[in-house]
Every structure is written in C-alpha cells, then in structure tokens.
Scaffold this motif. Sequence first.
Motif, PDB file in Angstrom:
ATOM      1  N   HIS A   1       9.045  34.641 -31.943  1.00 45.08           N
ATOM      2  CA  HIS A   1      10.301  34.538 -32.687  1.00 45.08           C
ATOM      3  C   HIS A   1      11.366  33.996 -31.746  1.00 45.08           C
ATOM      4  N   ALA A   2      12.224  33.143 -32.277  1.00 45.83           N
ATOM      5  CA  ALA A   2      13.296  32.588 -31.449  1.00 45.83           C
ATOM      6  C   ALA A   2      14.350  31.979 -32.361  1.00 45.83           C
TER       7      ALA A   2
ATOM      8  N   THR B   1      17.058  28.407 -32.355  1.00 42.45           N
ATOM      9  CA  THR B   1      17.599  27.232 -31.665  1.00 42.45           C
ATOM     10  C   THR B   1      19.007  27.502 -31.141  1.00 42.45           C
ATOM     11  N   PHE B   2      19.787  28.262 -31.906  1.00 45.90           N
ATOM     12  CA  PHE B   2      21.189  28.478 -31.549  1.00 45.90           C
ATOM     13  C   PHE B   2      21.423  29.854 -30.938  1.00 45.90           C
ATOM     14  N   GLY B   3      20.364  30.629 -30.691  1.00 47.90           N
ATOM     15  CA  GLY B   3      20.535  31.927 -30.064  1.00 47.90           C
ATOM     16  C   GLY B   3      21.107  31.787 -28.656  1.00 47.90           C
ATOM     17  N   GLY B   4      22.015  32.680 -28.309  1.00 49.59           N
ATOM     18  CA  GLY B   4      22.606  32.614 -26.977  1.00 49.59           C
ATOM     19  C   GLY B   4      23.603  31.482 -26.817  1.00 49.59           C
ATOM     20  N   ASN B   5      24.266  31.099 -27.903  1.00 54.63           N
ATOM     21  CA  ASN B   5      25.254  30.025 -27.829  1.00 54.63           C
ATOM     22  C   ASN B   5      26.248  30.294 -26.697  1.00 54.63           C
ATOM     23  N   PRO B   6      26.382  29.382 -25.734  1.00 58.14           N
ATOM     24  CA  PRO B   6      27.196  29.676 -24.545  1.00 58.14           C
ATOM     25  C   PRO B   6      28.670  29.888 -24.846  1.00 58.14           C
ATOM     26  N   VAL B   7      29.224  29.179 -25.838  1.00 54.91           N
ATOM     27  CA  VAL B   7      30.634  29.360 -26.165  1.00 54.91           C
ATOM     28  C   VAL B   7      30.863  30.759 -26.733  1.00 54.91           C
ATOM     29  N   SER B   8      30.005  31.169 -27.660  1.00 56.69           N
ATOM     30  CA  SER B   8      30.142  32.496 -28.257  1.00 56.69           C
ATOM     31  C   SER B   8      29.881  33.592 -27.236  1.00 56.69           C
ATOM     32  N   CYS B   9      28.885  33.394 -26.380  1.00 55.76           N
ATOM     33  CA  CYS B   9      28.582  34.400 -25.357  1.00 55.76           C
ATOM     34  C   CYS B   9      29.734  34.554 -24.376  1.00 55.76           C
TER      35      CYS B   9
ATOM     36  N   VAL C   1      16.208  42.652 -19.787  1.00 56.47           N
ATOM     37  CA  VAL C   1      17.062  43.061 -20.916  1.00 56.47           C
ATOM     38  C   VAL C   1      16.989  42.164 -22.147  1.00 56.47           C
ATOM     39  N   ILE C   2      16.362  40.998 -22.081  1.00 60.81           N
ATOM     40  CA  ILE C   2      16.326  40.080 -23.222  1.00 60.81           C
ATOM     41  C   ILE C   2      14.944  40.096 -23.860  1.00 60.81           C
ATOM     42  N   SER C   3      14.907  39.920 -25.177  1.00 56.66           N
ATOM     43  CA  SER C   3      13.641  39.929 -25.919  1.00 56.66           C
ATOM     44  C   SER C   3      12.642  38.956 -25.313  1.00 56.66           C
ATOM     45  N   PRO C   4      11.398  39.391 -25.106  1.00 59.30           N
ATOM     46  CA  PRO C   4      10.383  38.492 -24.554  1.00 59.30           C
ATOM     47  C   PRO C   4       9.894  37.451 -25.546  1.00 59.30           C
ATOM     48  N   SER C   5      10.369  37.510 -26.802  1.00 58.60           N
ATOM     49  CA  SER C   5       9.896  36.552 -27.803  1.00 58.60           C
ATOM     50  C   SER C   5      10.363  35.130 -27.516  1.00 58.60           C
ATOM     51  N   TYR C   6      11.446  34.991 -26.740  1.00 58.94           N
ATOM     52  CA  TYR C   6      11.919  33.659 -26.376  1.00 58.94           C
ATOM     53  C   TYR C   6      11.035  33.084 -25.268  1.00 58.94           C
ATOM     54  N   THR C   7      10.500  31.889 -25.498  1.00 65.57           N
ATOM     55  CA  THR C   7       9.645  31.244 -24.505  1.00 65.57           C
ATOM     56  C   THR C   7      10.492  30.689 -23.364  1.00 65.57           C
ATOM     57  N   ARG C   8      10.103  31.004 -22.146  1.00 64.64           N
ATOM     58  CA  ARG C   8      10.764  30.454 -20.957  1.00 64.64           C
ATOM     59  C   ARG C   8       9.790  29.494 -20.281  1.00 64.64           C
ATOM     60  N   GLY C   9       9.978  28.197 -20.499  1.00 62.51           N
ATOM     61  CA  GLY C   9       9.031  27.234 -19.969  1.00 62.51           C
ATOM     62  C   GLY C   9       9.336  26.777 -18.553  1.00 62.51           C
TER      63      GLY C   9
ATOM     64  N   ASP D   1       8.580  44.253 -28.135  1.00 57.67           N
ATOM     65  CA  ASP D   1       7.401  43.944 -27.314  1.00 57.67           C
ATOM     66  C   ASP D   1       6.597  42.762 -27.844  1.00 57.67           C
ATOM     67  N   TRP D   2       7.196  41.947 -28.721  1.00 57.15           N
ATOM     68  CA  TRP D   2       6.454  40.816 -29.261  1.00 57.15           C
ATOM     69  C   TRP D   2       6.237  39.752 -28.193  1.00 57.15           C
TER      70      TRP D   2
END
Length: 258
Positions: free
Chosen positions: A228-229, A231-239, A25-33, A222-223
């Motif tokens: 694209h990403a 730094t503050f995306g998915g902020n845990p407090v806001s989520c 469900v989440i954009s694949p543009s975020y790198t998961r290392g 599908d990027w």
Amino acid sequence: MDAPRLLTALPGPKAAEWIARDERVISPSYTRGYPLVASRGAGCVLEDVDGNRFLDFTAGIAVNATGHSHPEVVAAIVDQAFHGRTYGAMSLGGSKALHQHGFGPLLSGVHRIHFDCPAEEFDELFSTVCPPDEVAAIFIEPIQGEGGYRVPSPGFLPIVREVCDRHNILLVADEVQSGMGRTGKMFAIEHFGVVPDMLCLAKGIASGLPLGALITRANIMDWPPGSHASTFGGNPVSCRAALATFDLSGLADKLPEA
C-alpha cells in the motif's frame, strides 16, 4: 544547481540517520528503492540532506511535470486553499445526508450505533446484524464534531474499549477535528483514559493544508513493502506546515490553555 554532484558515500551520514528513523516510525508498506533523503529540488535536480545532488529521471514518481519548485507553480500553491472528502470517509460518516447525496452506492458492511450508548446496544448489533468476528474495527470520534459537538459520558469510551478487547476488534479514534490540542490535551481520547489501536489525524495537523496521518502500533502496521502506498503521501509542503504547527508558540506547553 549543477548536477550530478557527490560529496559523500551514499547514503551520507545525515541521510543515514533519517533512514534509520524512517525504518522505526513509518509504515513499511512504502517501497524504498534507494537511500535518498531529499532536502530541496529545482527543475530536474534534487539535493539530499548531505549536499549530494542528483538528476531526477523519475519526476518525483511521475508527478512533477514542470520540475521541482517551478516558480509559477510555487506562487499558485501559496495563493491556494484546499478541501475535500474521500469515498471511504463518506461511507463511515453519518451526521448529514447531504454529505452522501449523489455519491451512492457507498461502501457496504458499514453499521452504526448511537453515540454514548450502553454496552447492550453493541450486543444487539452483534446478535442481529453483524457477527463480532466479522467486524474489523469500530471507528469513533472521542468527542463528536459533525454529529453535534457532544462529549460522551465518562464510562462510554471504556465500554467501547472493553467491547473491542473482548471480540478482538480494532478501536480507531477519529481525532481529525478533536485532536491537536483542541480539548486541552493533544488528543481528546486522553481525557477518558483509553488507548486506541489506531488514531486518525488531519485538518489541524497542518493548519489547513491537505495532510492526514494514521498512527498505530508496529504489530498492526506490519504489511510488506509495496502492499500500500500513495503518490502524494508525505507531501513536503504539507509536512513542513505540520512541523511548524507543532512548533508554533510551543504547542505542547500551551495545551492547558486550550
């Protein structure tokens, strides 16, 4: 918290479930290392959903200068409110000149037409100003907010959908103000029987905390990883505030009363 501490193989069973959901469900543009699903943090220690603990040598991608959950920072967050506008959104908006004053030049290639206009106005724009094959997307509030709180005629949004389909243009619904149940349905565009290609959410999604969401189909999102990403995306407090907003008083069950 003592660290490092490993209780399971990595990723653990709970983390593996979240990672599988993330891939769906989440954009694949975020790198998961690495397969980390954090549950909480304190200082330089992170604990995942399976109870494993790690030393955070990256400081949360170089943003946690005082460590995780520093008590003075947490107290300041609780006492603070947020607001703001972005350059791209200012370029698209056209309700008040004051919003754009002093920020020019804004993004080029943005054209506007009248809200609730006939199909012929799109044809005129395409024939005189911008060829339709050079139009990436049409952005529209299903029910206008800053433009005067206007509800379109029943046939307008179907016209916009047909124009987009005919010219292979993306239809983007701006539900920042009209979404989250404010019109009696989760999203205002649902009143008109139209499905957008993309849907923008903010404001009410987290009850005022800074959070935005872009919802779209997998064949559009599908990027490749790293393209694209944020730094503050998915902020845990806001989520977390967003989750509470969805759960509060059974929001889904209360929509008919909106």
